[in-house]
Design an enzyme around this catalytic site. Structure first.
Site, PDB file in Angstrom:
ATOM      1  N   ARG A  53      37.787  34.693  43.942  1.00 57.69           N
ATOM      2  CA  ARG A  53      37.484  35.057  45.216  1.00 57.69           C
ATOM      3  C   ARG A  53      38.082  36.694  45.476  1.00 57.69           C
ATOM      4  O   ARG A  53      37.042  37.470  46.005  1.00 57.69           O
ATOM      5  CB  ARG A  53      38.255  34.193  46.193  1.00 57.69           C
ATOM      6  CG  ARG A  53      37.325  32.648  46.596  1.00 57.69           C
ATOM      7  CD  ARG A  53      38.595  31.725  46.803  1.00 57.69           C
ATOM      8  NE  ARG A  53      39.093  31.538  45.368  1.00 57.69           N
ATOM      9  CZ  ARG A  53      38.579  30.718  44.528  1.00 57.69           C
ATOM     10  NH1 ARG A  53      37.619  29.996  44.763  1.00 57.69           N
ATOM     11  NH2 ARG A  53      39.110  30.471  43.468  1.00 57.69           N
ATOM     12  N   THR A  54      39.119  36.742  45.067  1.00 57.30           N
ATOM     13  CA  THR A  54      39.621  38.169  45.342  1.00 57.30           C
ATOM     14  C   THR A  54      38.914  39.438  44.744  1.00 57.30           C
ATOM     15  O   THR A  54      38.304  40.039  45.476  1.00 57.30           O
ATOM     16  CB  THR A  54      41.152  38.323  45.114  1.00 57.30           C
ATOM     17  OG1 THR A  54      41.823  37.196  45.826  1.00 57.30           O
ATOM     18  CG2 THR A  54      41.959  39.581  45.714  1.00 57.30           C
ATOM     19  N   LYS A  82      48.204  46.357  24.147  1.00 53.74           N
ATOM     20  CA  LYS A  82      48.848  47.434  23.093  1.00 53.74           C
ATOM     21  C   LYS A  82      50.199  47.663  23.356  1.00 53.74           C
ATOM     22  O   LYS A  82      50.865  48.726  22.891  1.00 53.74           O
ATOM     23  CB  LYS A  82      47.758  48.405  22.732  1.00 53.74           C
ATOM     24  CG  LYS A  82      46.539  47.891  22.195  1.00 53.74           C
ATOM     25  CD  LYS A  82      45.635  49.424  22.162  1.00 53.74           C
ATOM     26  CE  LYS A  82      44.314  49.122  22.880  1.00 53.74           C
ATOM     27  NZ  LYS A  82      43.556  50.295  22.942  1.00 53.74           N
ATOM     28  N   ARG A 103      46.148  42.815  40.839  1.00 45.75           N
ATOM     29  CA  ARG A 103      46.724  41.591  40.706  1.00 45.75           C
ATOM     30  C   ARG A 103      47.575  41.438  39.526  1.00 45.75           C
ATOM     31  O   ARG A 103      47.153  41.824  38.374  1.00 45.75           O
ATOM     32  CB  ARG A 103      45.663  40.636  40.886  1.00 45.75           C
ATOM     33  CG  ARG A 103      46.365  39.123  40.700  1.00 45.75           C
ATOM     34  CD  ARG A 103      45.185  37.987  40.802  1.00 45.75           C
ATOM     35  NE  ARG A 103      45.063  37.870  42.292  1.00 45.75           N
ATOM     36  CZ  ARG A 103      44.450  36.712  42.766  1.00 45.75           C
ATOM     37  NH1 ARG A 103      44.067  35.754  41.802  1.00 45.75           N
ATOM     38  NH2 ARG A 103      44.156  36.612  44.272  1.00 45.75           N
ATOM     39  N   HIS A 131      50.076  38.034  49.128  1.00 38.47           N
ATOM     40  CA  HIS A 131      48.688  38.282  49.125  1.00 38.47           C
ATOM     41  C   HIS A 131      48.041  38.706  50.535  1.00 38.47           C
ATOM     42  O   HIS A 131      47.408  38.059  51.151  1.00 38.47           O
ATOM     43  CB  HIS A 131      48.052  36.934  48.563  1.00 38.47           C
ATOM     44  CG  HIS A 131      46.652  37.025  48.014  1.00 38.47           C
ATOM     45  ND1 HIS A 131      45.695  38.065  47.984  1.00 38.47           N
ATOM     46  CD2 HIS A 131      45.992  35.941  47.607  1.00 38.47           C
ATOM     47  CE1 HIS A 131      44.786  37.936  47.610  1.00 38.47           C
ATOM     48  NE2 HIS A 131      44.821  36.540  47.303  1.00 38.47           N
TER      49      HIS A 131
HETATM   50  N1   CP Z   1      42.441  32.710  47.158  1.00 44.14           N
HETATM   51  C1   CP Z   1      42.360  33.563  46.245  1.00 44.14           C
HETATM   52  O1   CP Z   1      43.239  34.572  45.871  1.00 44.14           O
HETATM   53  O2   CP Z   1      41.614  33.297  45.149  1.00 44.14           O
HETATM   54  P1   CP Z   1      41.522  33.837  43.450  1.00 44.14           P
HETATM   55  O3   CP Z   1      42.713  33.404  42.785  1.00 44.14           O
HETATM   56  O4   CP Z   1      40.351  33.077  43.156  1.00 44.14           O
HETATM   57  O5   CP Z   1      41.239  35.099  43.969  1.00 44.14           O
END
Ligand code: CP
Length: 309
Positions: A53-54, A82, A103, A131
């Site tokens: 999603r993100t 590496k 991320r 998040h």
């Molecule tokens: N909700 C969320 O962060 O989903 P993803 O891990 O798929 O990005």
């Protein structure tokens, strides 16, 4: 107009309530919008941990706004494999892009990236920490589904210990006079740091291991996955993995207008039969990510004015 230009987004605490509300209003203007206001801008996705999603909603947002995306979706295809440090990766990629999306499995990684980068950095999830863009789209969803943000009775259920989406949302809800119930196995209680955030803000909250008492009064049920990847001991995961499943039987005790949310992905904590329930908001919630992230990108990159005027 609030000034977002050039800002990093590392935690929800970086933003005042008025700024969050401004972002949600901006996101409403970006719903369904395809206009090349980001033409000439390049956004880099540095994803060292899996995401659907993100990652894809940010890519969709950049594409709909006429910008370009570069990047990688797993650590193994970057030069981290590496031995390159995150700091060096950031110093290199900032020369290729106008904004970095990161991320990372380690708490604090986004903050570290922001310290090395001259361009803005958006935290797309750092370990079990925060998040923030998930929280912004969660608030957008709550306002859509419940009609308001203030004074709601909100039940969080599942993995409250490792769930970074919960940690960010709980912190923001202190500004909205929420009544909060925390339902989890004892091993997965909300960490002390977040409980202190609630206590300091004077927010009353209850903790319980079963949802029965909490559900009848809830305006919103926020369910989370038990995050196997964060357990150091697999035996502990086995003990709690099937703690809860929301099904239609459980929802008989709920209000007719309950909104059911989940940051996704889910495993078995919401039964498939619930998906057709009118108040199952979790797929709409995921879709709102494009509007919210579009608005955030446009504001930070200084290209939102023609949509906002
Ligand atoms: N909700 C969320 O962060 O989903 P993803 O891990 O798929 O990005």
């Amino acid at each position: 107009m609030q000034d977002f230009v050039g800002r990093d987004v590392i935690t929800v605490g970086d933003f005042e309530k008025e700024e969050v509300l401004f972002l949600l209003d901006a996101a409403a203007r970006f719903e369904g919008l395809s206009r090349p206001i980001l033409a000439g801008k390049v956004v880099a996705t540095l994803f060292f941990e899996p995401s659907t999603r993100t990652h894809l909603s940010f890519e969709s947002a950049v594409g709909r706004l006429g910008g370009a995306c570069i990047g990688f979706a797993e650590a193994g295809v970057s030069s981290q494999a590496k031995g390159e440090t995150l700091a060096d990766t950031v110093r290199v990629v900032e020369g290729y892009a106008d904004l970095l999306l990161i991320r990372h499995p380690l708490e604090g990684a986004a903050q570290l990236a922001a310290e090395f980068a001259e361009v803005p950095v958006i935290n797309c999830g750092d370990g079990a920490h925060q998040h923030p863009t998930q929280t912004f789209l969660d608030l957008f969803t709550i306002r859509k589904e419940c009609g308001r943000l203030d004074g709601l009775n909100i039940v969080f259920m599942g993995d409250l210990r490792f769930g970074r989406a919960v940690h960010s949302l709980v912190a923001v809800l202190t500004a909205f006079d929420a009544m909060i119930t925390l339902v989890s196995p004892r091993y997965l209680r909300l960490p002390q740091e977040q409980r202190h955030v609630l206590a300091r803000a004077g927010i009353s909250y209850r903790e319980m291991t079963e949802p029965d008492e909490a559900l009848p009064d809830a305006d919103m049920l926020y369910v989370t996955r038990i995050q196997r990847e964060r357990f150091a001991d697999p035996a502990e995961y086995e003990k709690v993995r099937n703690s809860y499943t929301v099904d239609l039987e459980m929802l008989k005790a709920a209000r007719d207008n309950l909104a059911i949310m989940h940051p996704l992905p889910r495993v078995n904590e919401i039964a498939r039969e619930v998906d057709a329930h009118p108040h199952a908001a979790y797929f709409r919630q995921a879709h709102y990510g494009v509007a919210v992230r579009s608005a955030l990108l446009a504001l930070i990159l200084g290209r939102a004015e023609e949509v906002m005027e």
